[in-house]
Design an enzyme around this catalytic site. Structure first.
Site, short mmCIF file in Angstrom:
data_model
loop_
_atom_site.label_atom_id
_atom_site.label_comp_id
_atom_site.label_asym_id
_atom_site.label_seq_id
_atom_site.Cartn_x
_atom_site.Cartn_y
_atom_site.Cartn_z
N ARG A 98 -1.85 15.09 -2.84
CA ARG A 98 -3.19 14.51 -2.83
C ARG A 98 -4.21 15.64 -2.90
O ARG A 98 -4.12 16.62 -2.14
CB ARG A 98 -3.39 13.66 -1.58
CG ARG A 98 -2.46 12.47 -1.52
CD ARG A 98 -2.54 11.71 -0.22
NE ARG A 98 -3.86 11.16 0.03
CZ ARG A 98 -4.11 10.28 0.98
NH1 ARG A 98 -3.13 9.84 1.78
NH2 ARG A 98 -5.32 9.82 1.17
N GLY A 113 -5.12 4.68 -4.23
CA GLY A 113 -6.36 5.23 -4.77
C GLY A 113 -6.21 6.66 -5.26
O GLY A 113 -7.21 7.33 -5.53
N ASP A 114 -4.97 7.14 -5.38
CA ASP A 114 -4.72 8.51 -5.81
C ASP A 114 -4.96 8.67 -7.31
O ASP A 114 -5.12 7.69 -8.05
CB ASP A 114 -3.29 8.93 -5.48
CG ASP A 114 -3.06 9.05 -3.99
OD1 ASP A 114 -4.03 9.38 -3.28
OD2 ASP A 114 -1.93 8.81 -3.55
N ASP A 152 0.86 -1.18 0.00
CA ASP A 152 0.00 0.00 0.00
C ASP A 152 0.89 1.23 0.00
O ASP A 152 2.02 1.19 0.49
CB ASP A 152 -0.90 -0.03 1.24
CG ASP A 152 -1.87 1.15 1.25
OD1 ASP A 152 -2.16 1.68 0.17
OD2 ASP A 152 -2.30 1.53 2.35
N PHE A 200 -19.24 10.00 2.95
CA PHE A 200 -18.41 9.56 1.84
C PHE A 200 -18.65 8.07 1.56
O PHE A 200 -18.84 7.28 2.48
CB PHE A 200 -16.93 9.78 2.17
CG PHE A 200 -15.98 9.26 1.13
CD1 PHE A 200 -15.61 10.05 0.06
CD2 PHE A 200 -15.48 7.96 1.22
CE1 PHE A 200 -14.73 9.56 -0.91
CE2 PHE A 200 -14.61 7.47 0.26
CZ PHE A 200 -14.24 8.28 -0.81
#
Length: 443
Positions: A334, A415-416, A162, A280
């Site tokens: 980010r 997940g960027d 990750d 979210f």
């Protein structure tokens, strides 16, 4: 019932009892049987032992047959054959066969296992003595809990890692923001400056102040106070970094409850009535909050990924913000996009009714929520975007280089945005300048 990984907050201690349900637990039900991996050296040793066993059996068989024919054809009256009897049956054959097995058993190197285990035990101490694996801050050397560690490490071919919290520190710091098409940056002392000429930003500017208010209100952060010091706690480090940045710019989040949220603005406390929250989820990739400001206006504040927020915006600097988000992503930051909409009292009555229907729904609640959220989060005004930095951990570049030299293939999961992922991969030496990159993207 507290699940594993729960964090203790708002209290100094709790009394707990661990619960274990054995094979009926979710972890046990999802756990597949581990595949035993045999080290190459052990596999070769087993092959050598089997080969030598085959040689001993073959040699004993050949010699037993030779002895049988010799006993048949030899001179039975010879002096050296006195008082010797011959058994030409199955028992005699097996007796001679196992006699030869016993005579030649020294050919099988059983001591090889003992020697190899001793070598592995001694080599495990070299891991402990390795100064490059010594952590000076905690005075902790590396520890090999098994003598097979070298062999087990040698079997690794792929590493799936990750990004957040593994390659990076997961301690995000606010760096830049774009408000109404104007780029701002955080200086070394934490103040906000214009990125173009590094002059201090006008914090009294209404547009910039509204953006900071949105940053300090649209989140799931809660506050704790210890010895007179206000601390922020959040499940997402992004939200904590943005709330702290808004506080540095004069909009300080003070308190949150089920019915209200309070911020400190220009020295006085403003209370916003908390109406609804649209949490979210991975489908929408955004969150929204509905508040009533001190003047009585109902506001919808929304933040989320650029791909999900800009598509529901109709006004504001949409194209400029998209370009700024791409610039921030190329720098490895980010990004999040903020949008808002003022809701009339008539529209809010419909929104309140929709949210109440979703809350009371028993069947297909998630589907109804998605439809309600889609109708509420519509016709927004884009007000800006943020860029926060998640720094690489110490030694990441050297570690990845060593893994690549050892033939280990590394996969990084994130997940960027694609540009952010590429920038991070280049900065940690996962991607090199000599590589030819291929992109598989979904539009």
């Amino acid at each position: 019932l507290l699940l594993r990984g729960a964090t203790l907050k708002n209290t100094k201690f709790v009394y707990g009892v661990p619960v274990y349900t054995g094979k009926d637990s979710k972890m046990a039900l999802n756990q597949a049987q581990a595949q035993y991996k045999l080290p190459s050296i052990e596999w070769k040793m087993n092959m050598y032992i089997l080969f030598f066993c085959f040689c001993v059996v073959a040699l004993a068989t050949v010699l037993t047959i030779i002895e049988f024919f010799w006993e048949v054809e030899c001179d039975k009256d010879a002096l050296y054959r006195t008082n010797v009897t011959f058994s030409h049956n199955v028992f005699g054959f097996l007796n001679n066969f196992f006699s030869f097995i016993v005579l030649f058993n020294y050919v099988i190197p059983i001591s090889l296992y003992v020697t190899v285990e001793a070598v592995k035990f001694i080599s495990s101490y070299f891991i402990k003595w390795d100064l490059e694996m010594y952590h000076a801050e905690s005075d902790t050397p590396a520890k090999a809990n098994t003598s097979d560690l070298n062999e087990e490490l040698g079997q690794i071919e792929y590493v799936f890692s990750d990004k957040t919290g593994t390659l990076t520190e997961n301690e995000l710091v606010f760096r830049k923001c774009s408000v109404e098409g104007v780029k701002y940056a955080s200086s070394t002392d934490g103040t906000l400056v214009l990125e173009a000429d590094q002059t201090p930003a006008d914090l009294n500017d209404r547009v910039l102040k509204d953006f900071m208010i949105a940053m300090s209100l649209c989140h799931s952060v809660f506050t704790t106070e210890y010895q007179g010091v206000l601390n922020y706690e959040a499940s997402s480090p992004d939200e904590k970094a943005l709330v702290e940045a808004a506080a540095m710019c004069g909009v300080k989040f003070m308190f949150s409850s089920r019915n209200s949220r309070k911020i400190k603005l220009d020295g006085h406390l403003d209370r916003y009535e908390f109406l609804h929250i649209l949490p979210f989820d991975n489908t929408r990739k955004r969150m929204s909050i509905i508040l009533r400001d001190p003047s009585g206006k109902v506001l919808l504040l929304c933040k989320g990924a650029e791909s999900s927020v800009l598509e529901i915006c109709e006004t504001g600097c949409i194209d400029v913000t998209r370009q700024h988000v791409d610039d921030y992503a190329a720098e490895g930051l980010r990004t999040l996009v903020f949008a808002m909409r003022e809701i009339s009292e008539e529209d809010y009555a419909k929104v309140d009714e929709l949210m109440l229907d979703c809350l009371n729904a028993i069947n297909d609640r998630e589907a109804k929520e998605q439809l309600a959220f889609k109708s509420i989060e519509d016709k927004l005004c884009c007000i800006g975007a943020t860029g926060v930095e998640d720094r690489l951990q110490d030694g990441v570049l050297e570690t990845i280089s060593a893994l690549k030299e050892g033939g280990v293939k590394l996969w990084v999961l994130t997940g960027d945005k694609m540009e952010t992922a590429v920038n991070i991969s280049q900065s940690c030496n996962h991607f090199t300048s000599s590589m030819k990159l291929h992109f598989l993207t979904a539009r």
